[in-house]
Write a protein that holds these residues in place. Structure first.
Motif, PDB file in Angstrom:
ATOM      1  N   PHE A  50       5.274 -11.462  -4.638  1.00 39.85           N
ATOM      2  CA  PHE A  50       5.141 -10.295  -3.763  1.00 39.85           C
ATOM      3  C   PHE A  50       4.242  -9.240  -4.403  1.00 39.85           C
ATOM      4  O   PHE A  50       3.389  -8.648  -3.738  1.00 39.85           O
ATOM      5  CB  PHE A  50       6.518  -9.708  -3.458  1.00 39.85           C
ATOM      6  N   ARG A  51       4.410  -9.002  -5.699  1.00 39.56           N
ATOM      7  CA  ARG A  51       3.557  -8.024  -6.386  1.00 39.56           C
ATOM      8  C   ARG A  51       2.098  -8.486  -6.391  1.00 39.56           C
ATOM      9  O   ARG A  51       1.186  -7.665  -6.270  1.00 39.56           O
ATOM     10  CB  ARG A  51       4.049  -7.790  -7.815  1.00 39.56           C
ATOM     11  N   MET A  52       1.878  -9.783  -6.526  1.00 37.16           N
ATOM     12  CA  MET A  52       0.506 -10.306  -6.454  1.00 37.16           C
ATOM     13  C   MET A  52      -0.083 -10.039  -5.062  1.00 37.16           C
ATOM     14  O   MET A  52      -1.213  -9.584  -4.940  1.00 37.16           O
ATOM     15  CB  MET A  52       0.496 -11.812  -6.736  1.00 37.16           C
ATOM     16  N   TYR A  53       0.703 -10.339  -4.041  1.00 37.75           N
ATOM     17  CA  TYR A  53       0.253 -10.147  -2.663  1.00 37.75           C
ATOM     18  C   TYR A  53       0.018  -8.662  -2.365  1.00 37.75           C
ATOM     19  O   TYR A  53      -0.915  -8.295  -1.658  1.00 37.75           O
ATOM     20  CB  TYR A  53       1.281 -10.746  -1.707  1.00 37.75           C
ATOM     21  N   ALA A  54       0.857  -7.813  -2.947  1.00 42.80           N
ATOM     22  CA  ALA A  54       0.774  -6.373  -2.691  1.00 42.80           C
ATOM     23  C   ALA A  54      -0.515  -5.752  -3.227  1.00 42.80           C
ATOM     24  O   ALA A  54      -0.918  -4.680  -2.775  1.00 42.80           O
ATOM     25  CB  ALA A  54       1.976  -5.667  -3.317  1.00 42.80           C
ATOM     26  N   ARG A  55      -1.174  -6.405  -4.141  1.00 42.06           N
ATOM     27  CA  ARG A  55      -2.405  -5.859  -4.719  1.00 42.06           C
ATOM     28  C   ARG A  55      -3.562  -5.806  -3.718  1.00 42.06           C
ATOM     29  O   ARG A  55      -4.468  -5.008  -3.867  1.00 42.06           O
ATOM     30  CB  ARG A  55      -2.829  -6.658  -5.944  1.00 42.06           C
ATOM     31  N   PHE A  56      -3.533  -6.678  -2.724  1.00 43.69           N
ATOM     32  CA  PHE A  56      -4.663  -6.674  -1.785  1.00 43.69           C
ATOM     33  C   PHE A  56      -4.266  -6.709  -0.321  1.00 43.69           C
ATOM     34  O   PHE A  56      -5.123  -6.593   0.552  1.00 43.69           O
ATOM     35  CB  PHE A  56      -5.629  -7.832  -2.088  1.00 43.69           C
ATOM     36  N   ALA A  57      -2.991  -6.820  -0.018  1.00 44.31           N
ATOM     37  CA  ALA A  57      -2.569  -6.910   1.376  1.00 44.31           C
ATOM     38  C   ALA A  57      -2.493  -5.526   2.009  1.00 44.31           C
ATOM     39  O   ALA A  57      -2.112  -4.554   1.360  1.00 44.31           O
ATOM     40  CB  ALA A  57      -1.202  -7.576   1.460  1.00 44.31           C
ATOM     41  N   PRO A  58      -2.846  -5.420   3.284  1.00 39.70           N
ATOM     42  CA  PRO A  58      -2.675  -4.149   3.988  1.00 39.70           C
ATOM     43  C   PRO A  58      -1.183  -3.817   4.115  1.00 39.70           C
ATOM     44  O   PRO A  58      -0.339  -4.704   4.151  1.00 39.70           O
ATOM     45  CB  PRO A  58      -3.282  -4.410   5.367  1.00 39.70           C
ATOM     46  N   SER A  59      -0.858  -2.539   4.168  1.00 40.33           N
ATOM     47  CA  SER A  59       0.545  -2.121   4.197  1.00 40.33           C
ATOM     48  C   SER A  59       1.293  -2.686   5.403  1.00 40.33           C
ATOM     49  O   SER A  59       2.482  -2.990   5.312  1.00 40.33           O
ATOM     50  CB  SER A  59       0.659  -0.603   4.167  1.00 40.33           C
ATOM     51  N   ARG A  60       0.620  -2.850   6.508  1.00 36.27           N
ATOM     52  CA  ARG A  60       1.263  -3.417   7.705  1.00 36.27           C
ATOM     53  C   ARG A  60       1.710  -4.858   7.441  1.00 36.27           C
ATOM     54  O   ARG A  60       2.808  -5.254   7.807  1.00 36.27           O
ATOM     55  CB  ARG A  60       0.316  -3.368   8.890  1.00 36.27           C
ATOM     56  N   GLU A  61       0.859  -5.636   6.785  1.00 42.21           N
ATOM     57  CA  GLU A  61       1.210  -7.012   6.429  1.00 42.21           C
ATOM     58  C   GLU A  61       2.275  -7.037   5.342  1.00 42.21           C
ATOM     59  O   GLU A  61       3.178  -7.857   5.363  1.00 42.21           O
ATOM     60  CB  GLU A  61      -0.024  -7.774   5.940  1.00 42.21           C
ATOM     61  N   LEU A  62       2.160  -6.127   4.412  1.00 41.63           N
ATOM     62  CA  LEU A  62       3.079  -6.083   3.278  1.00 41.63           C
ATOM     63  C   LEU A  62       4.501  -5.784   3.730  1.00 41.63           C
ATOM     64  O   LEU A  62       5.461  -6.330   3.189  1.00 41.63           O
ATOM     65  CB  LEU A  62       2.598  -5.029   2.286  1.00 41.63           C
ATOM     66  N   SER A  63       4.638  -4.943   4.732  1.00 40.29           N
ATOM     67  CA  SER A  63       5.975  -4.572   5.199  1.00 40.29           C
ATOM     68  C   SER A  63       6.730  -5.769   5.781  1.00 40.29           C
ATOM     69  O   SER A  63       7.958  -5.771   5.801  1.00 40.29           O
ATOM     70  CB  SER A  63       5.890  -3.454   6.226  1.00 40.29           C
ATOM     71  N   LYS A  64       6.017  -6.789   6.234  1.00 39.65           N
ATOM     72  CA  LYS A  64       6.673  -7.981   6.768  1.00 39.65           C
ATOM     73  C   LYS A  64       7.423  -8.743   5.691  1.00 39.65           C
ATOM     74  O   LYS A  64       8.374  -9.466   5.981  1.00 39.65           O
ATOM     75  CB  LYS A  64       5.643  -8.914   7.408  1.00 39.65           C
ATOM     76  N   TYR A  65       6.984  -8.611   4.442  1.00 42.54           N
ATOM     77  CA  TYR A  65       7.564  -9.384   3.349  1.00 42.54           C
ATOM     78  C   TYR A  65       8.421  -8.552   2.407  1.00 42.54           C
ATOM     79  O   TYR A  65       8.972  -9.087   1.454  1.00 42.54           O
ATOM     80  CB  TYR A  65       6.449 -10.075   2.556  1.00 42.54           C
ATOM     81  N   ALA A  66       8.556  -7.261   2.664  1.00 40.80           N
ATOM     82  CA  ALA A  66       9.398  -6.421   1.818  1.00 40.80           C
ATOM     83  C   ALA A  66      10.858  -6.785   2.079  1.00 40.80           C
ATOM     84  O   ALA A  66      11.299  -6.810   3.232  1.00 40.80           O
ATOM     85  CB  ALA A  66       9.151  -4.946   2.120  1.00 40.80           C
ATOM     86  N   ARG A  67      11.572  -7.063   1.016  1.00 39.95           N
ATOM     87  CA  ARG A  67      12.981  -7.423   1.158  1.00 39.95           C
ATOM     88  C   ARG A  67      13.821  -6.164   1.230  1.00 39.95           C
ATOM     89  O   ARG A  67      13.646  -5.240   0.473  1.00 39.95           O
ATOM     90  CB  ARG A  67      13.421  -8.284  -0.019  1.00 39.95           C
ATOM     91  N   ARG A  68      14.764  -6.143   2.145  1.00 39.51           N
ATOM     92  CA  ARG A  68      15.602  -4.973   2.355  1.00 39.51           C
ATOM     93  C   ARG A  68      17.024  -5.179   1.856  1.00 39.51           C
ATOM     94  O   ARG A  68      17.745  -4.240   1.631  1.00 39.51           O
ATOM     95  CB  ARG A  68      15.644  -4.621   3.837  1.00 39.51           C
ATOM     96  N   VAL A  69      17.420  -6.412   1.736  1.00 38.05           N
ATOM     97  CA  VAL A  69      18.806  -6.709   1.367  1.00 38.05           C
ATOM     98  C   VAL A  69      18.850  -7.602   0.136  1.00 38.05           C
ATOM     99  O   VAL A  69      17.888  -8.273  -0.199  1.00 38.05           O
ATOM    100  CB  VAL A  69      19.568  -7.411   2.518  1.00 38.05           C
TER     101      VAL A  69
END
Length: 76
Positions: A50-69
């Motif tokens: 996830f941290r690797m993906y977060a380096r270049f992904a747009p925030s809209r795309e990133l929010s799909k993979y953010a874990r909440r629980v």
């Protein structure tokens, strides 16, 4: 710190691979048939990818993979 240069095609391929890996790990973490220790190991790997993906992904795309629980606990 290491830096890498990607062509547009390589960038799209890396984006695709990381998204598919994140999807697969989310599915595995929700599978109650797997042992809790295995799911925790997958969760640790998920954080890294996830941290690797977060380096270049747009925030809209990133929010799909953010874990909440947290991981669901297996019932004894």
């Amino acid at each position: 710190m290491l830096g890498m240069l990607f062509t547009d095609h390589e960038y799209k391929e890396l984006d695709y691979v990381l998204r598919k890996e994140l999807d697969e790990m989310l599915l595995d973490m929700s599978d109650m048939r797997l042992d809790q220790d295995i799911r925790e190991a997958i969760a640790n790997r998920y954080k890294t990818v996830f941290r690797m993906y977060a380096r270049f992904a747009p925030s809209r795309e990133l929010s799909k993979y953010a874990r909440r629980v947290r991981l669901p606990q297996a019932k004894p």
